[in-house]
Design an enzyme around this catalytic site. Structure first.
Site, short mmCIF file in Angstrom:
data_model
loop_
_atom_site.label_atom_id
_atom_site.label_comp_id
_atom_site.label_asym_id
_atom_site.label_seq_id
_atom_site.Cartn_x
_atom_site.Cartn_y
_atom_site.Cartn_z
N ARG A 1 -7.29 -1.90 117.42
CA ARG A 1 -5.88 -1.67 117.75
C ARG A 1 -5.37 -0.37 117.14
O ARG A 1 -4.67 0.39 117.80
CB ARG A 1 -5.03 -2.84 117.26
CG ARG A 1 -3.54 -2.59 117.42
CD ARG A 1 -2.67 -3.73 116.93
NE ARG A 1 -1.26 -3.41 117.05
CZ ARG A 1 -0.28 -4.27 116.86
NH1 ARG A 1 -0.55 -5.53 116.55
NH2 ARG A 1 0.99 -3.91 116.99
N CYS B 1 3.68 -15.24 127.00
CA CYS B 1 4.20 -14.21 126.09
C CYS B 1 5.45 -14.79 125.44
O CYS B 1 6.19 -15.56 126.06
CB CYS B 1 4.54 -12.95 126.88
SG CYS B 1 5.21 -11.59 125.87
N TYR C 1 10.37 -3.79 125.61
CA TYR C 1 9.27 -2.84 125.85
C TYR C 1 9.65 -1.74 126.83
O TYR C 1 8.98 -0.71 126.90
CB TYR C 1 8.03 -3.59 126.37
CG TYR C 1 7.26 -4.29 125.28
CD1 TYR C 1 6.12 -3.73 124.72
CD2 TYR C 1 7.69 -5.52 124.80
CE1 TYR C 1 5.42 -4.37 123.73
CE2 TYR C 1 7.00 -6.18 123.80
CZ TYR C 1 5.86 -5.60 123.27
OH TYR C 1 5.18 -6.24 122.26
N ASN D 1 -3.55 -10.16 124.50
CA ASN D 1 -2.96 -8.94 125.05
C ASN D 1 -4.00 -7.99 125.62
O ASN D 1 -5.14 -7.98 125.16
CB ASN D 1 -2.17 -8.22 123.94
CG ASN D 1 -0.79 -8.81 123.76
OD1 ASN D 1 -0.15 -9.22 124.72
ND2 ASN D 1 -0.33 -8.85 122.51
N HIS E 1 5.64 -7.51 129.65
CA HIS E 1 6.13 -6.37 128.89
C HIS E 1 6.75 -5.29 129.78
O HIS E 1 6.90 -4.15 129.37
CB HIS E 1 5.03 -5.77 128.00
CG HIS E 1 4.69 -6.64 126.84
ND1 HIS E 1 3.78 -6.29 125.88
CD2 HIS E 1 5.13 -7.88 126.49
CE1 HIS E 1 3.67 -7.26 124.98
NE2 HIS E 1 4.48 -8.24 125.35
#
Length: 446
Positions: free
Chosen positions: A106, A181, A264, A160, A211
């Site tokens: 990540r 989510c 987002y 994700n 998102h």
């Protein structure tokens, strides 16, 4: 008498839940949700499974989970294994909360785009793209096991980027998959707080993809309060997601949209300002992934305390608020055939008319024993929303294709059309850098 008999029938049923990525720091939150909702969802067995690299964390989380259920006095059997097939065999529900390459991957996803002047984020833009390429092949392997060992199970995907991963499952497997989510329920809670009402009094209409969604209508006890929320958001921030710079919404933007953008969407509507904030963070405290690494180290130190018998307060710093509520609510509604409304990720099938039927969308659905069934939209979608949604969905379609086939042309096309990547030249550099950095996880491209 009839209700009592149904309750007894439900309690006698044996429910098995397999958690793929069970060594996650989120797992105690999930276990707490199962404990709190045991009377409605009497799960008998929870099997936590992880990979060899996560063995130590898995053992720590399993021990904490066992202490939690023992202290709560609920007869839930908690076990763990490194054998995924063993965990999936006979499961009624499988949840996925895995991270291929763990948190260091990540961090790389966040850092590389920043070097090229692009937003780096684990689910959005080039970072989310990279995450999807690594994750989809692994999820499809999990699904092959589900098809063989638990063909009637529901897969609840939290991994994700949830929408893209869910789309890969829905397009390439026969698994009954619903993407989840916590953002929609976060938004509902925030709206309730802003209007000083109870969350259950708030009903919203959501349109979009994971998102990247908008709330086009807010009803409180049947009264339309959408404009009230737009006015309130124009005077401050929402502050509902820990990993997004909490910049104030522009009043003119909100009024022109006539809809409430999810947090987002700051990455798109305020890209310049967000990029500046992310670069500042990178140079000072580090990317969000680096911050999470520190939080996780501290969390697992707490989890190892043998006197700890409940999810610790520190878990709130990790983000993912209401994760357990979302997961347990969905499983309970399926188990109880409730036919209530929840916002989840499902196949489009014409609900959003300008997107392909086999695309995965995030919309309101009726939840029953057969799964999630999209609710038809009550009003047309404005061009301002439609345009951005179509472009990002096209990016997602290409990303799924690239992840499954290893086709570099599809991958390059995906990055090139993404609104947060400025040019083809930058897309080429980004793709090569990400392939070089994550080569061990991207064998399909070799």
């Amino acid at each position: 008498m009839e209700m009592k008999k149904r309750s007894e029938d439900v309690s006698r049923q044996s429910i098995k839940v397999a958690v793929i990525g069970g060594g996650s720091s989120y797992t105690p939150e999930f276990i707490d949700g199962l404990i709190q909702n045991y009377s409605e969802f009497p799960v008998k067995e929870v099997v936590l499974v992880d990979v060899d690299e996560g063995k130590s964390k898995l053992e720590t989380v399993t021990a904490l989970a066992q202490r939690m259920v023992a202290t709560a006095g609920v007869p839930i059997q908690i076990s763990s294994t490194l054998n995924r097939r063993e965990a999936i065999l006979g499961a009624d529900f499988v949840t996925t909360q895995l991270r291929v390459g763990q948190l260091q991957a990540r961090v790389i996803d966040e850092q590389i785009p920043l070097r090229y002047g692009c937003i780096g984020q684990e689910t959005t833009g080039a970072g989310g793209f990279s995450n999807a390429l690594r994750t989809i092949p692994v999820i499809l392997d999990v699904c092959a096991d589900i098809e063989e060992l638990a063909p009637e199970a529901f897969l609840l995907n939290f991994t994700n980027p949830a929408g893209i991963v869910t789309q890969a499952v829905q397009q390439y497997t026969n698994v009954k998959c619903i993407g989840l989510c916590n953002l929609p329920i976060n938004t509902q809670m925030q709206i309730a707080k802003m209007l000083n009402v109870k969350p259950e009094e708030v009903n919203t209409e959501t349109i979009g993809i994971n998102h990247l969604h908008w709330i086009t209508k807010v009803l409180v006890q049947g009264v339309d309060r959408t404009q009230d929320i737009l006015n309130l958001l124009s005077t401050g921030t929402d502050g509902d997601v820990a990993n997004i710079p909490d910049l104030a919404w522009d009043q003119e933007l909100l009024q022109s949209l006539g809809a409430i953008p999810c947090s987002y969407l700051r990455y798109y509507y305020m890209a310049d300002e967000v990029l500046v904030e992310l670069q500042k963070d990178y140079e000072s405290t580090g990317t969000r992934g680096q911050v999470v690494q520190k939080i996780e180290r501290e969390l697992f130190e707490r989890y190892q305390d043998e006197n700890l018998t409940e999810k610790p307060k520190e878990l709130e710093q990790r983000g993912g608020a209401y994760y357990s509520l979302v997961a347990v609510n969905l499983m309970t509604s399926i188990h109880q055939n409730r036919r209530d409304i929840q916002t989840v990720n499902v196949q489009n099938n014409g609900v959003i008319p300008f997107l392909p039927d086999d695309s995965t969308v995030e919309v309101n659905c009726v939840i029953d024993s057969g799964g999630a069934h999209p609710v038809q939209l009550s009003q047309p979608v404005s061009p301002a929303i439609r345009g951005l949604l179509q472009v990002v969905k096209a990016y997602e379609d290409l990303t799924v294709q690239a992840a499954v086939t290893g086709d570099t042309t599809s991958a390059l096309n995906a990055l090139t059309i993404h609104p947060l990547v400025p040019s083809f030249a930058v897309a080429k550099k980004l793709l090569q850098a990400l392939l070089d950095a994550h080569g061990q996880w991207l064998q399909q491209f070799q």
